[in-house]
Design a protein around this motif. Structure first.
Motif, mmCIF file in Angstrom:
data_model
loop_
_atom_site.group_PDB
_atom_site.id
_atom_site.type_symbol
_atom_site.label_atom_id
_atom_site.label_comp_id
_atom_site.label_asym_id
_atom_site.label_seq_id
_atom_site.Cartn_x
_atom_site.Cartn_y
_atom_site.Cartn_z
ATOM 1 N N ILE A 1 1.225 -1.513 0.292
ATOM 2 C CA ILE A 1 -0.254 -0.206 0.045
ATOM 3 C C ILE A 1 0.664 0.992 -0.487
ATOM 4 O O ILE A 1 0.419 2.844 0.054
ATOM 5 N N MET A 2 2.210 1.411 0.176
ATOM 6 C CA MET A 2 2.884 2.319 0.537
ATOM 7 C C MET A 2 4.368 2.153 0.386
ATOM 8 O O MET A 2 5.059 0.791 0.535
ATOM 9 N N ARG A 3 4.648 2.560 -0.440
ATOM 10 C CA ARG A 3 7.202 2.466 -0.397
ATOM 11 C C ARG A 3 7.886 3.705 0.501
ATOM 12 O O ARG A 3 6.899 4.515 -0.127
ATOM 13 N N GLY A 4 8.535 3.167 0.958
ATOM 14 C CA GLY A 4 9.237 4.402 2.008
ATOM 15 C C GLY A 4 8.551 4.590 3.346
ATOM 16 O O GLY A 4 7.204 3.736 3.985
ATOM 17 N N CYS A 5 8.903 5.123 4.376
ATOM 18 C CA CYS A 5 8.143 5.453 5.246
ATOM 19 C C CYS A 5 8.732 7.106 5.817
ATOM 20 O O CYS A 5 9.625 7.270 5.547
ATOM 21 N N PRO A 6 7.484 7.770 6.433
ATOM 22 C CA PRO A 6 7.887 8.886 6.979
ATOM 23 C C PRO A 6 8.605 9.435 8.003
ATOM 24 O O PRO A 6 8.697 10.453 8.289
ATOM 25 N N VAL A 7 8.403 8.034 9.048
ATOM 26 C CA VAL A 7 8.997 8.323 10.102
ATOM 27 C C VAL A 7 10.656 8.763 9.960
ATOM 28 O O VAL A 7 10.901 10.197 10.675
ATOM 29 N N GLY A 8 11.445 8.095 9.542
ATOM 30 C CA GLY A 8 12.722 8.609 9.368
ATOM 31 C C GLY A 8 13.749 7.851 10.298
ATOM 32 O O GLY A 8 14.091 9.039 10.618
ATOM 33 N N CYS A 9 13.452 6.586 11.014
ATOM 34 C CA CYS A 9 14.210 6.769 12.158
ATOM 35 C C CYS A 9 15.824 6.155 12.356
ATOM 36 O O CYS A 9 15.719 5.848 10.495
ATOM 37 N N ARG A 10 16.552 6.768 12.382
ATOM 38 C CA ARG A 10 18.346 6.436 11.730
ATOM 39 C C ARG A 10 18.712 5.399 11.827
ATOM 40 O O ARG A 10 19.329 5.108 11.041
ATOM 41 N N PHE A 11 18.357 4.254 12.670
ATOM 42 C CA PHE A 11 19.067 3.041 12.753
ATOM 43 C C PHE A 11 18.384 2.093 11.281
ATOM 44 O O PHE A 11 18.641 0.673 10.571
ATOM 45 N N CYS A 12 17.409 2.894 10.211
ATOM 46 C CA CYS A 12 16.355 2.231 9.775
ATOM 47 C C CYS A 12 17.433 2.237 8.059
ATOM 48 O O CYS A 12 17.348 2.874 7.898
#
Length: 334
Positions: A246-257
């Motif tokens: 349903i979505m590609r990418g993530c808006p949170v932006g955790c630095r470890f990810c």
């Protein structure tokens, strides 16, 4: 794991296509059959009249021993064709621990491990996926690395390869010409030099190879609808259900990810397309469970109305849902 013939597989006669392509997943069938990218590329490539895409997975050690003992090369599930007889073998790099499985699959196929040892009779060995962004540990073994979204890269790759082959280009000419394509890294066109200060070996381009290879980004996912007709495994896969991206990418932006960075920017599929794909896929596969998949499903903008709509339609038929990869902050009472 090894017999093929599942519901939904696509089989083409090699004499009726211009290019044969192995989608190679360097892990067990049960794991590879759960991978959404594999489902996307299988339908993308087989949707072309000029290409036959077939699957191959890394066998468990007992089957690998049988193949070696009987001197039988590793082949595809669709037609049993040995990998060494195909035009392209494309590996999906999902995690570093499968690097040795890539070498195992090449060895079982009779394909020379190192790109420097391959001849005009050997297939092109390419790779893509999230771990391809750090592909140097495999640089000696891969002819090409495709960086970015496969929906953009693979059709252009195939078109260019067909033109080069029609013009009589040899392996070296193909590699050099492919290096001019955005998103394609050809390791053999680079040497390595030790970097001052830290002593690390870094790639240095030779000839016309680009100094930096940038990834290709598909801006609108709806240009390539997620496939509804998927292969239904004979046995139970790890994620044994209809799964729709349903979505590609993530808006949170955790630095470890790592994934949160290499799949930027965040892109969402249209909610009506998501709904229709799930409904069609349930009908076409017979599954009684579906998943709305992404790196962080709770961050998908219309997740609540989409989920409510789908459960209103599918709940009475005893079809359940599964939401994977939920950030704790997105969990609500609903």
């Amino acid at each position: 794991r090894y017999i093929g013939g599942e519901w939904g597989q696509i089989v083409k006669k090699h004499g009726e296509v211009d290019l044969t392509f192995a989608l190679a997943f360097p892990d067990l069938y049960e794991i590879g059959m759960s991978h959404l990218g594999f489902r996307i590329l299988y339908n993308l490539l087989n949707g072309r009249a000029d290409t036959a895409a077939e699957r191959v997975f890394c066998p468990w050690p007992d089957m690998a021993a049988v193949l070696r003992r009987s001197k039988s090369p590793l082949g595809t599930l669709e037609t049993g064709t040995p990998l060494r007889d195909l035009d392209v073998v494309g590996f999906s790099l999902q995690y570093e621990l499968t690097f040795t499985n890539i070498l195992e699959m090449l060895d079982l196929s009779g394909i020379p491990l190192r790109t420097a040892d391959r001849t005009e009779d050997d297939p092109l060995v390419i790779a893509g996926g999230p771990v391809s962004f750090n592909s140097e540990p495999l640089a000696e073994f891969l002819d090409m690395v495709l960086l970015g979204d496969g929906e953009l890269l693979l059709p252009e790759f195939i078109d260019r390869l067909k033109r080069l082959r029609s013009a009589g280009a040899g392996r070296r000419q193909v590699l050099e010409a492919m290096s001019e394509m955005d998103g394609v890294y050809v390791p053999s066109l680079y040497s390595t030099e030790r970097e001052d200060g830290n002593g690390l070996l870094v790639p240095v381009p030779a000839g016309g190879a680009p100094a930096v290879v940038s990834r290709r980004i598909l801006n609108d996912l709806d240009d390539f609808p997620f496939p509804s007709r998927i292969i239904v495994p004979h046995g139970e896969a790890v994620h044994d259900r209809v799964s729709v991206e349903i979505m590609r990418g993530c808006p949170v932006g955790c630095r470890f990810c790592q994934a949160g960075y290499i799949y930027r920017p965040t892109r969402e599929r249209h909610p009506s397309d998501v709904r229709d794909t799930v409904l069609r896929s349930i009908r076409e596969t017979g599954y009684n469970e579906f998943s709305l998949a992404s790196l962080n499903t709770g961050e998908y903008g219309p997740i609540v109305p989409v989920l409510v709509d789908l459960m209103d339609r599918l709940g009475p038929g005893m079809v359940s849902t599964s939401l994977a990869s939920m950030h704790a902050s997105t969990l609500t009472e609903d």
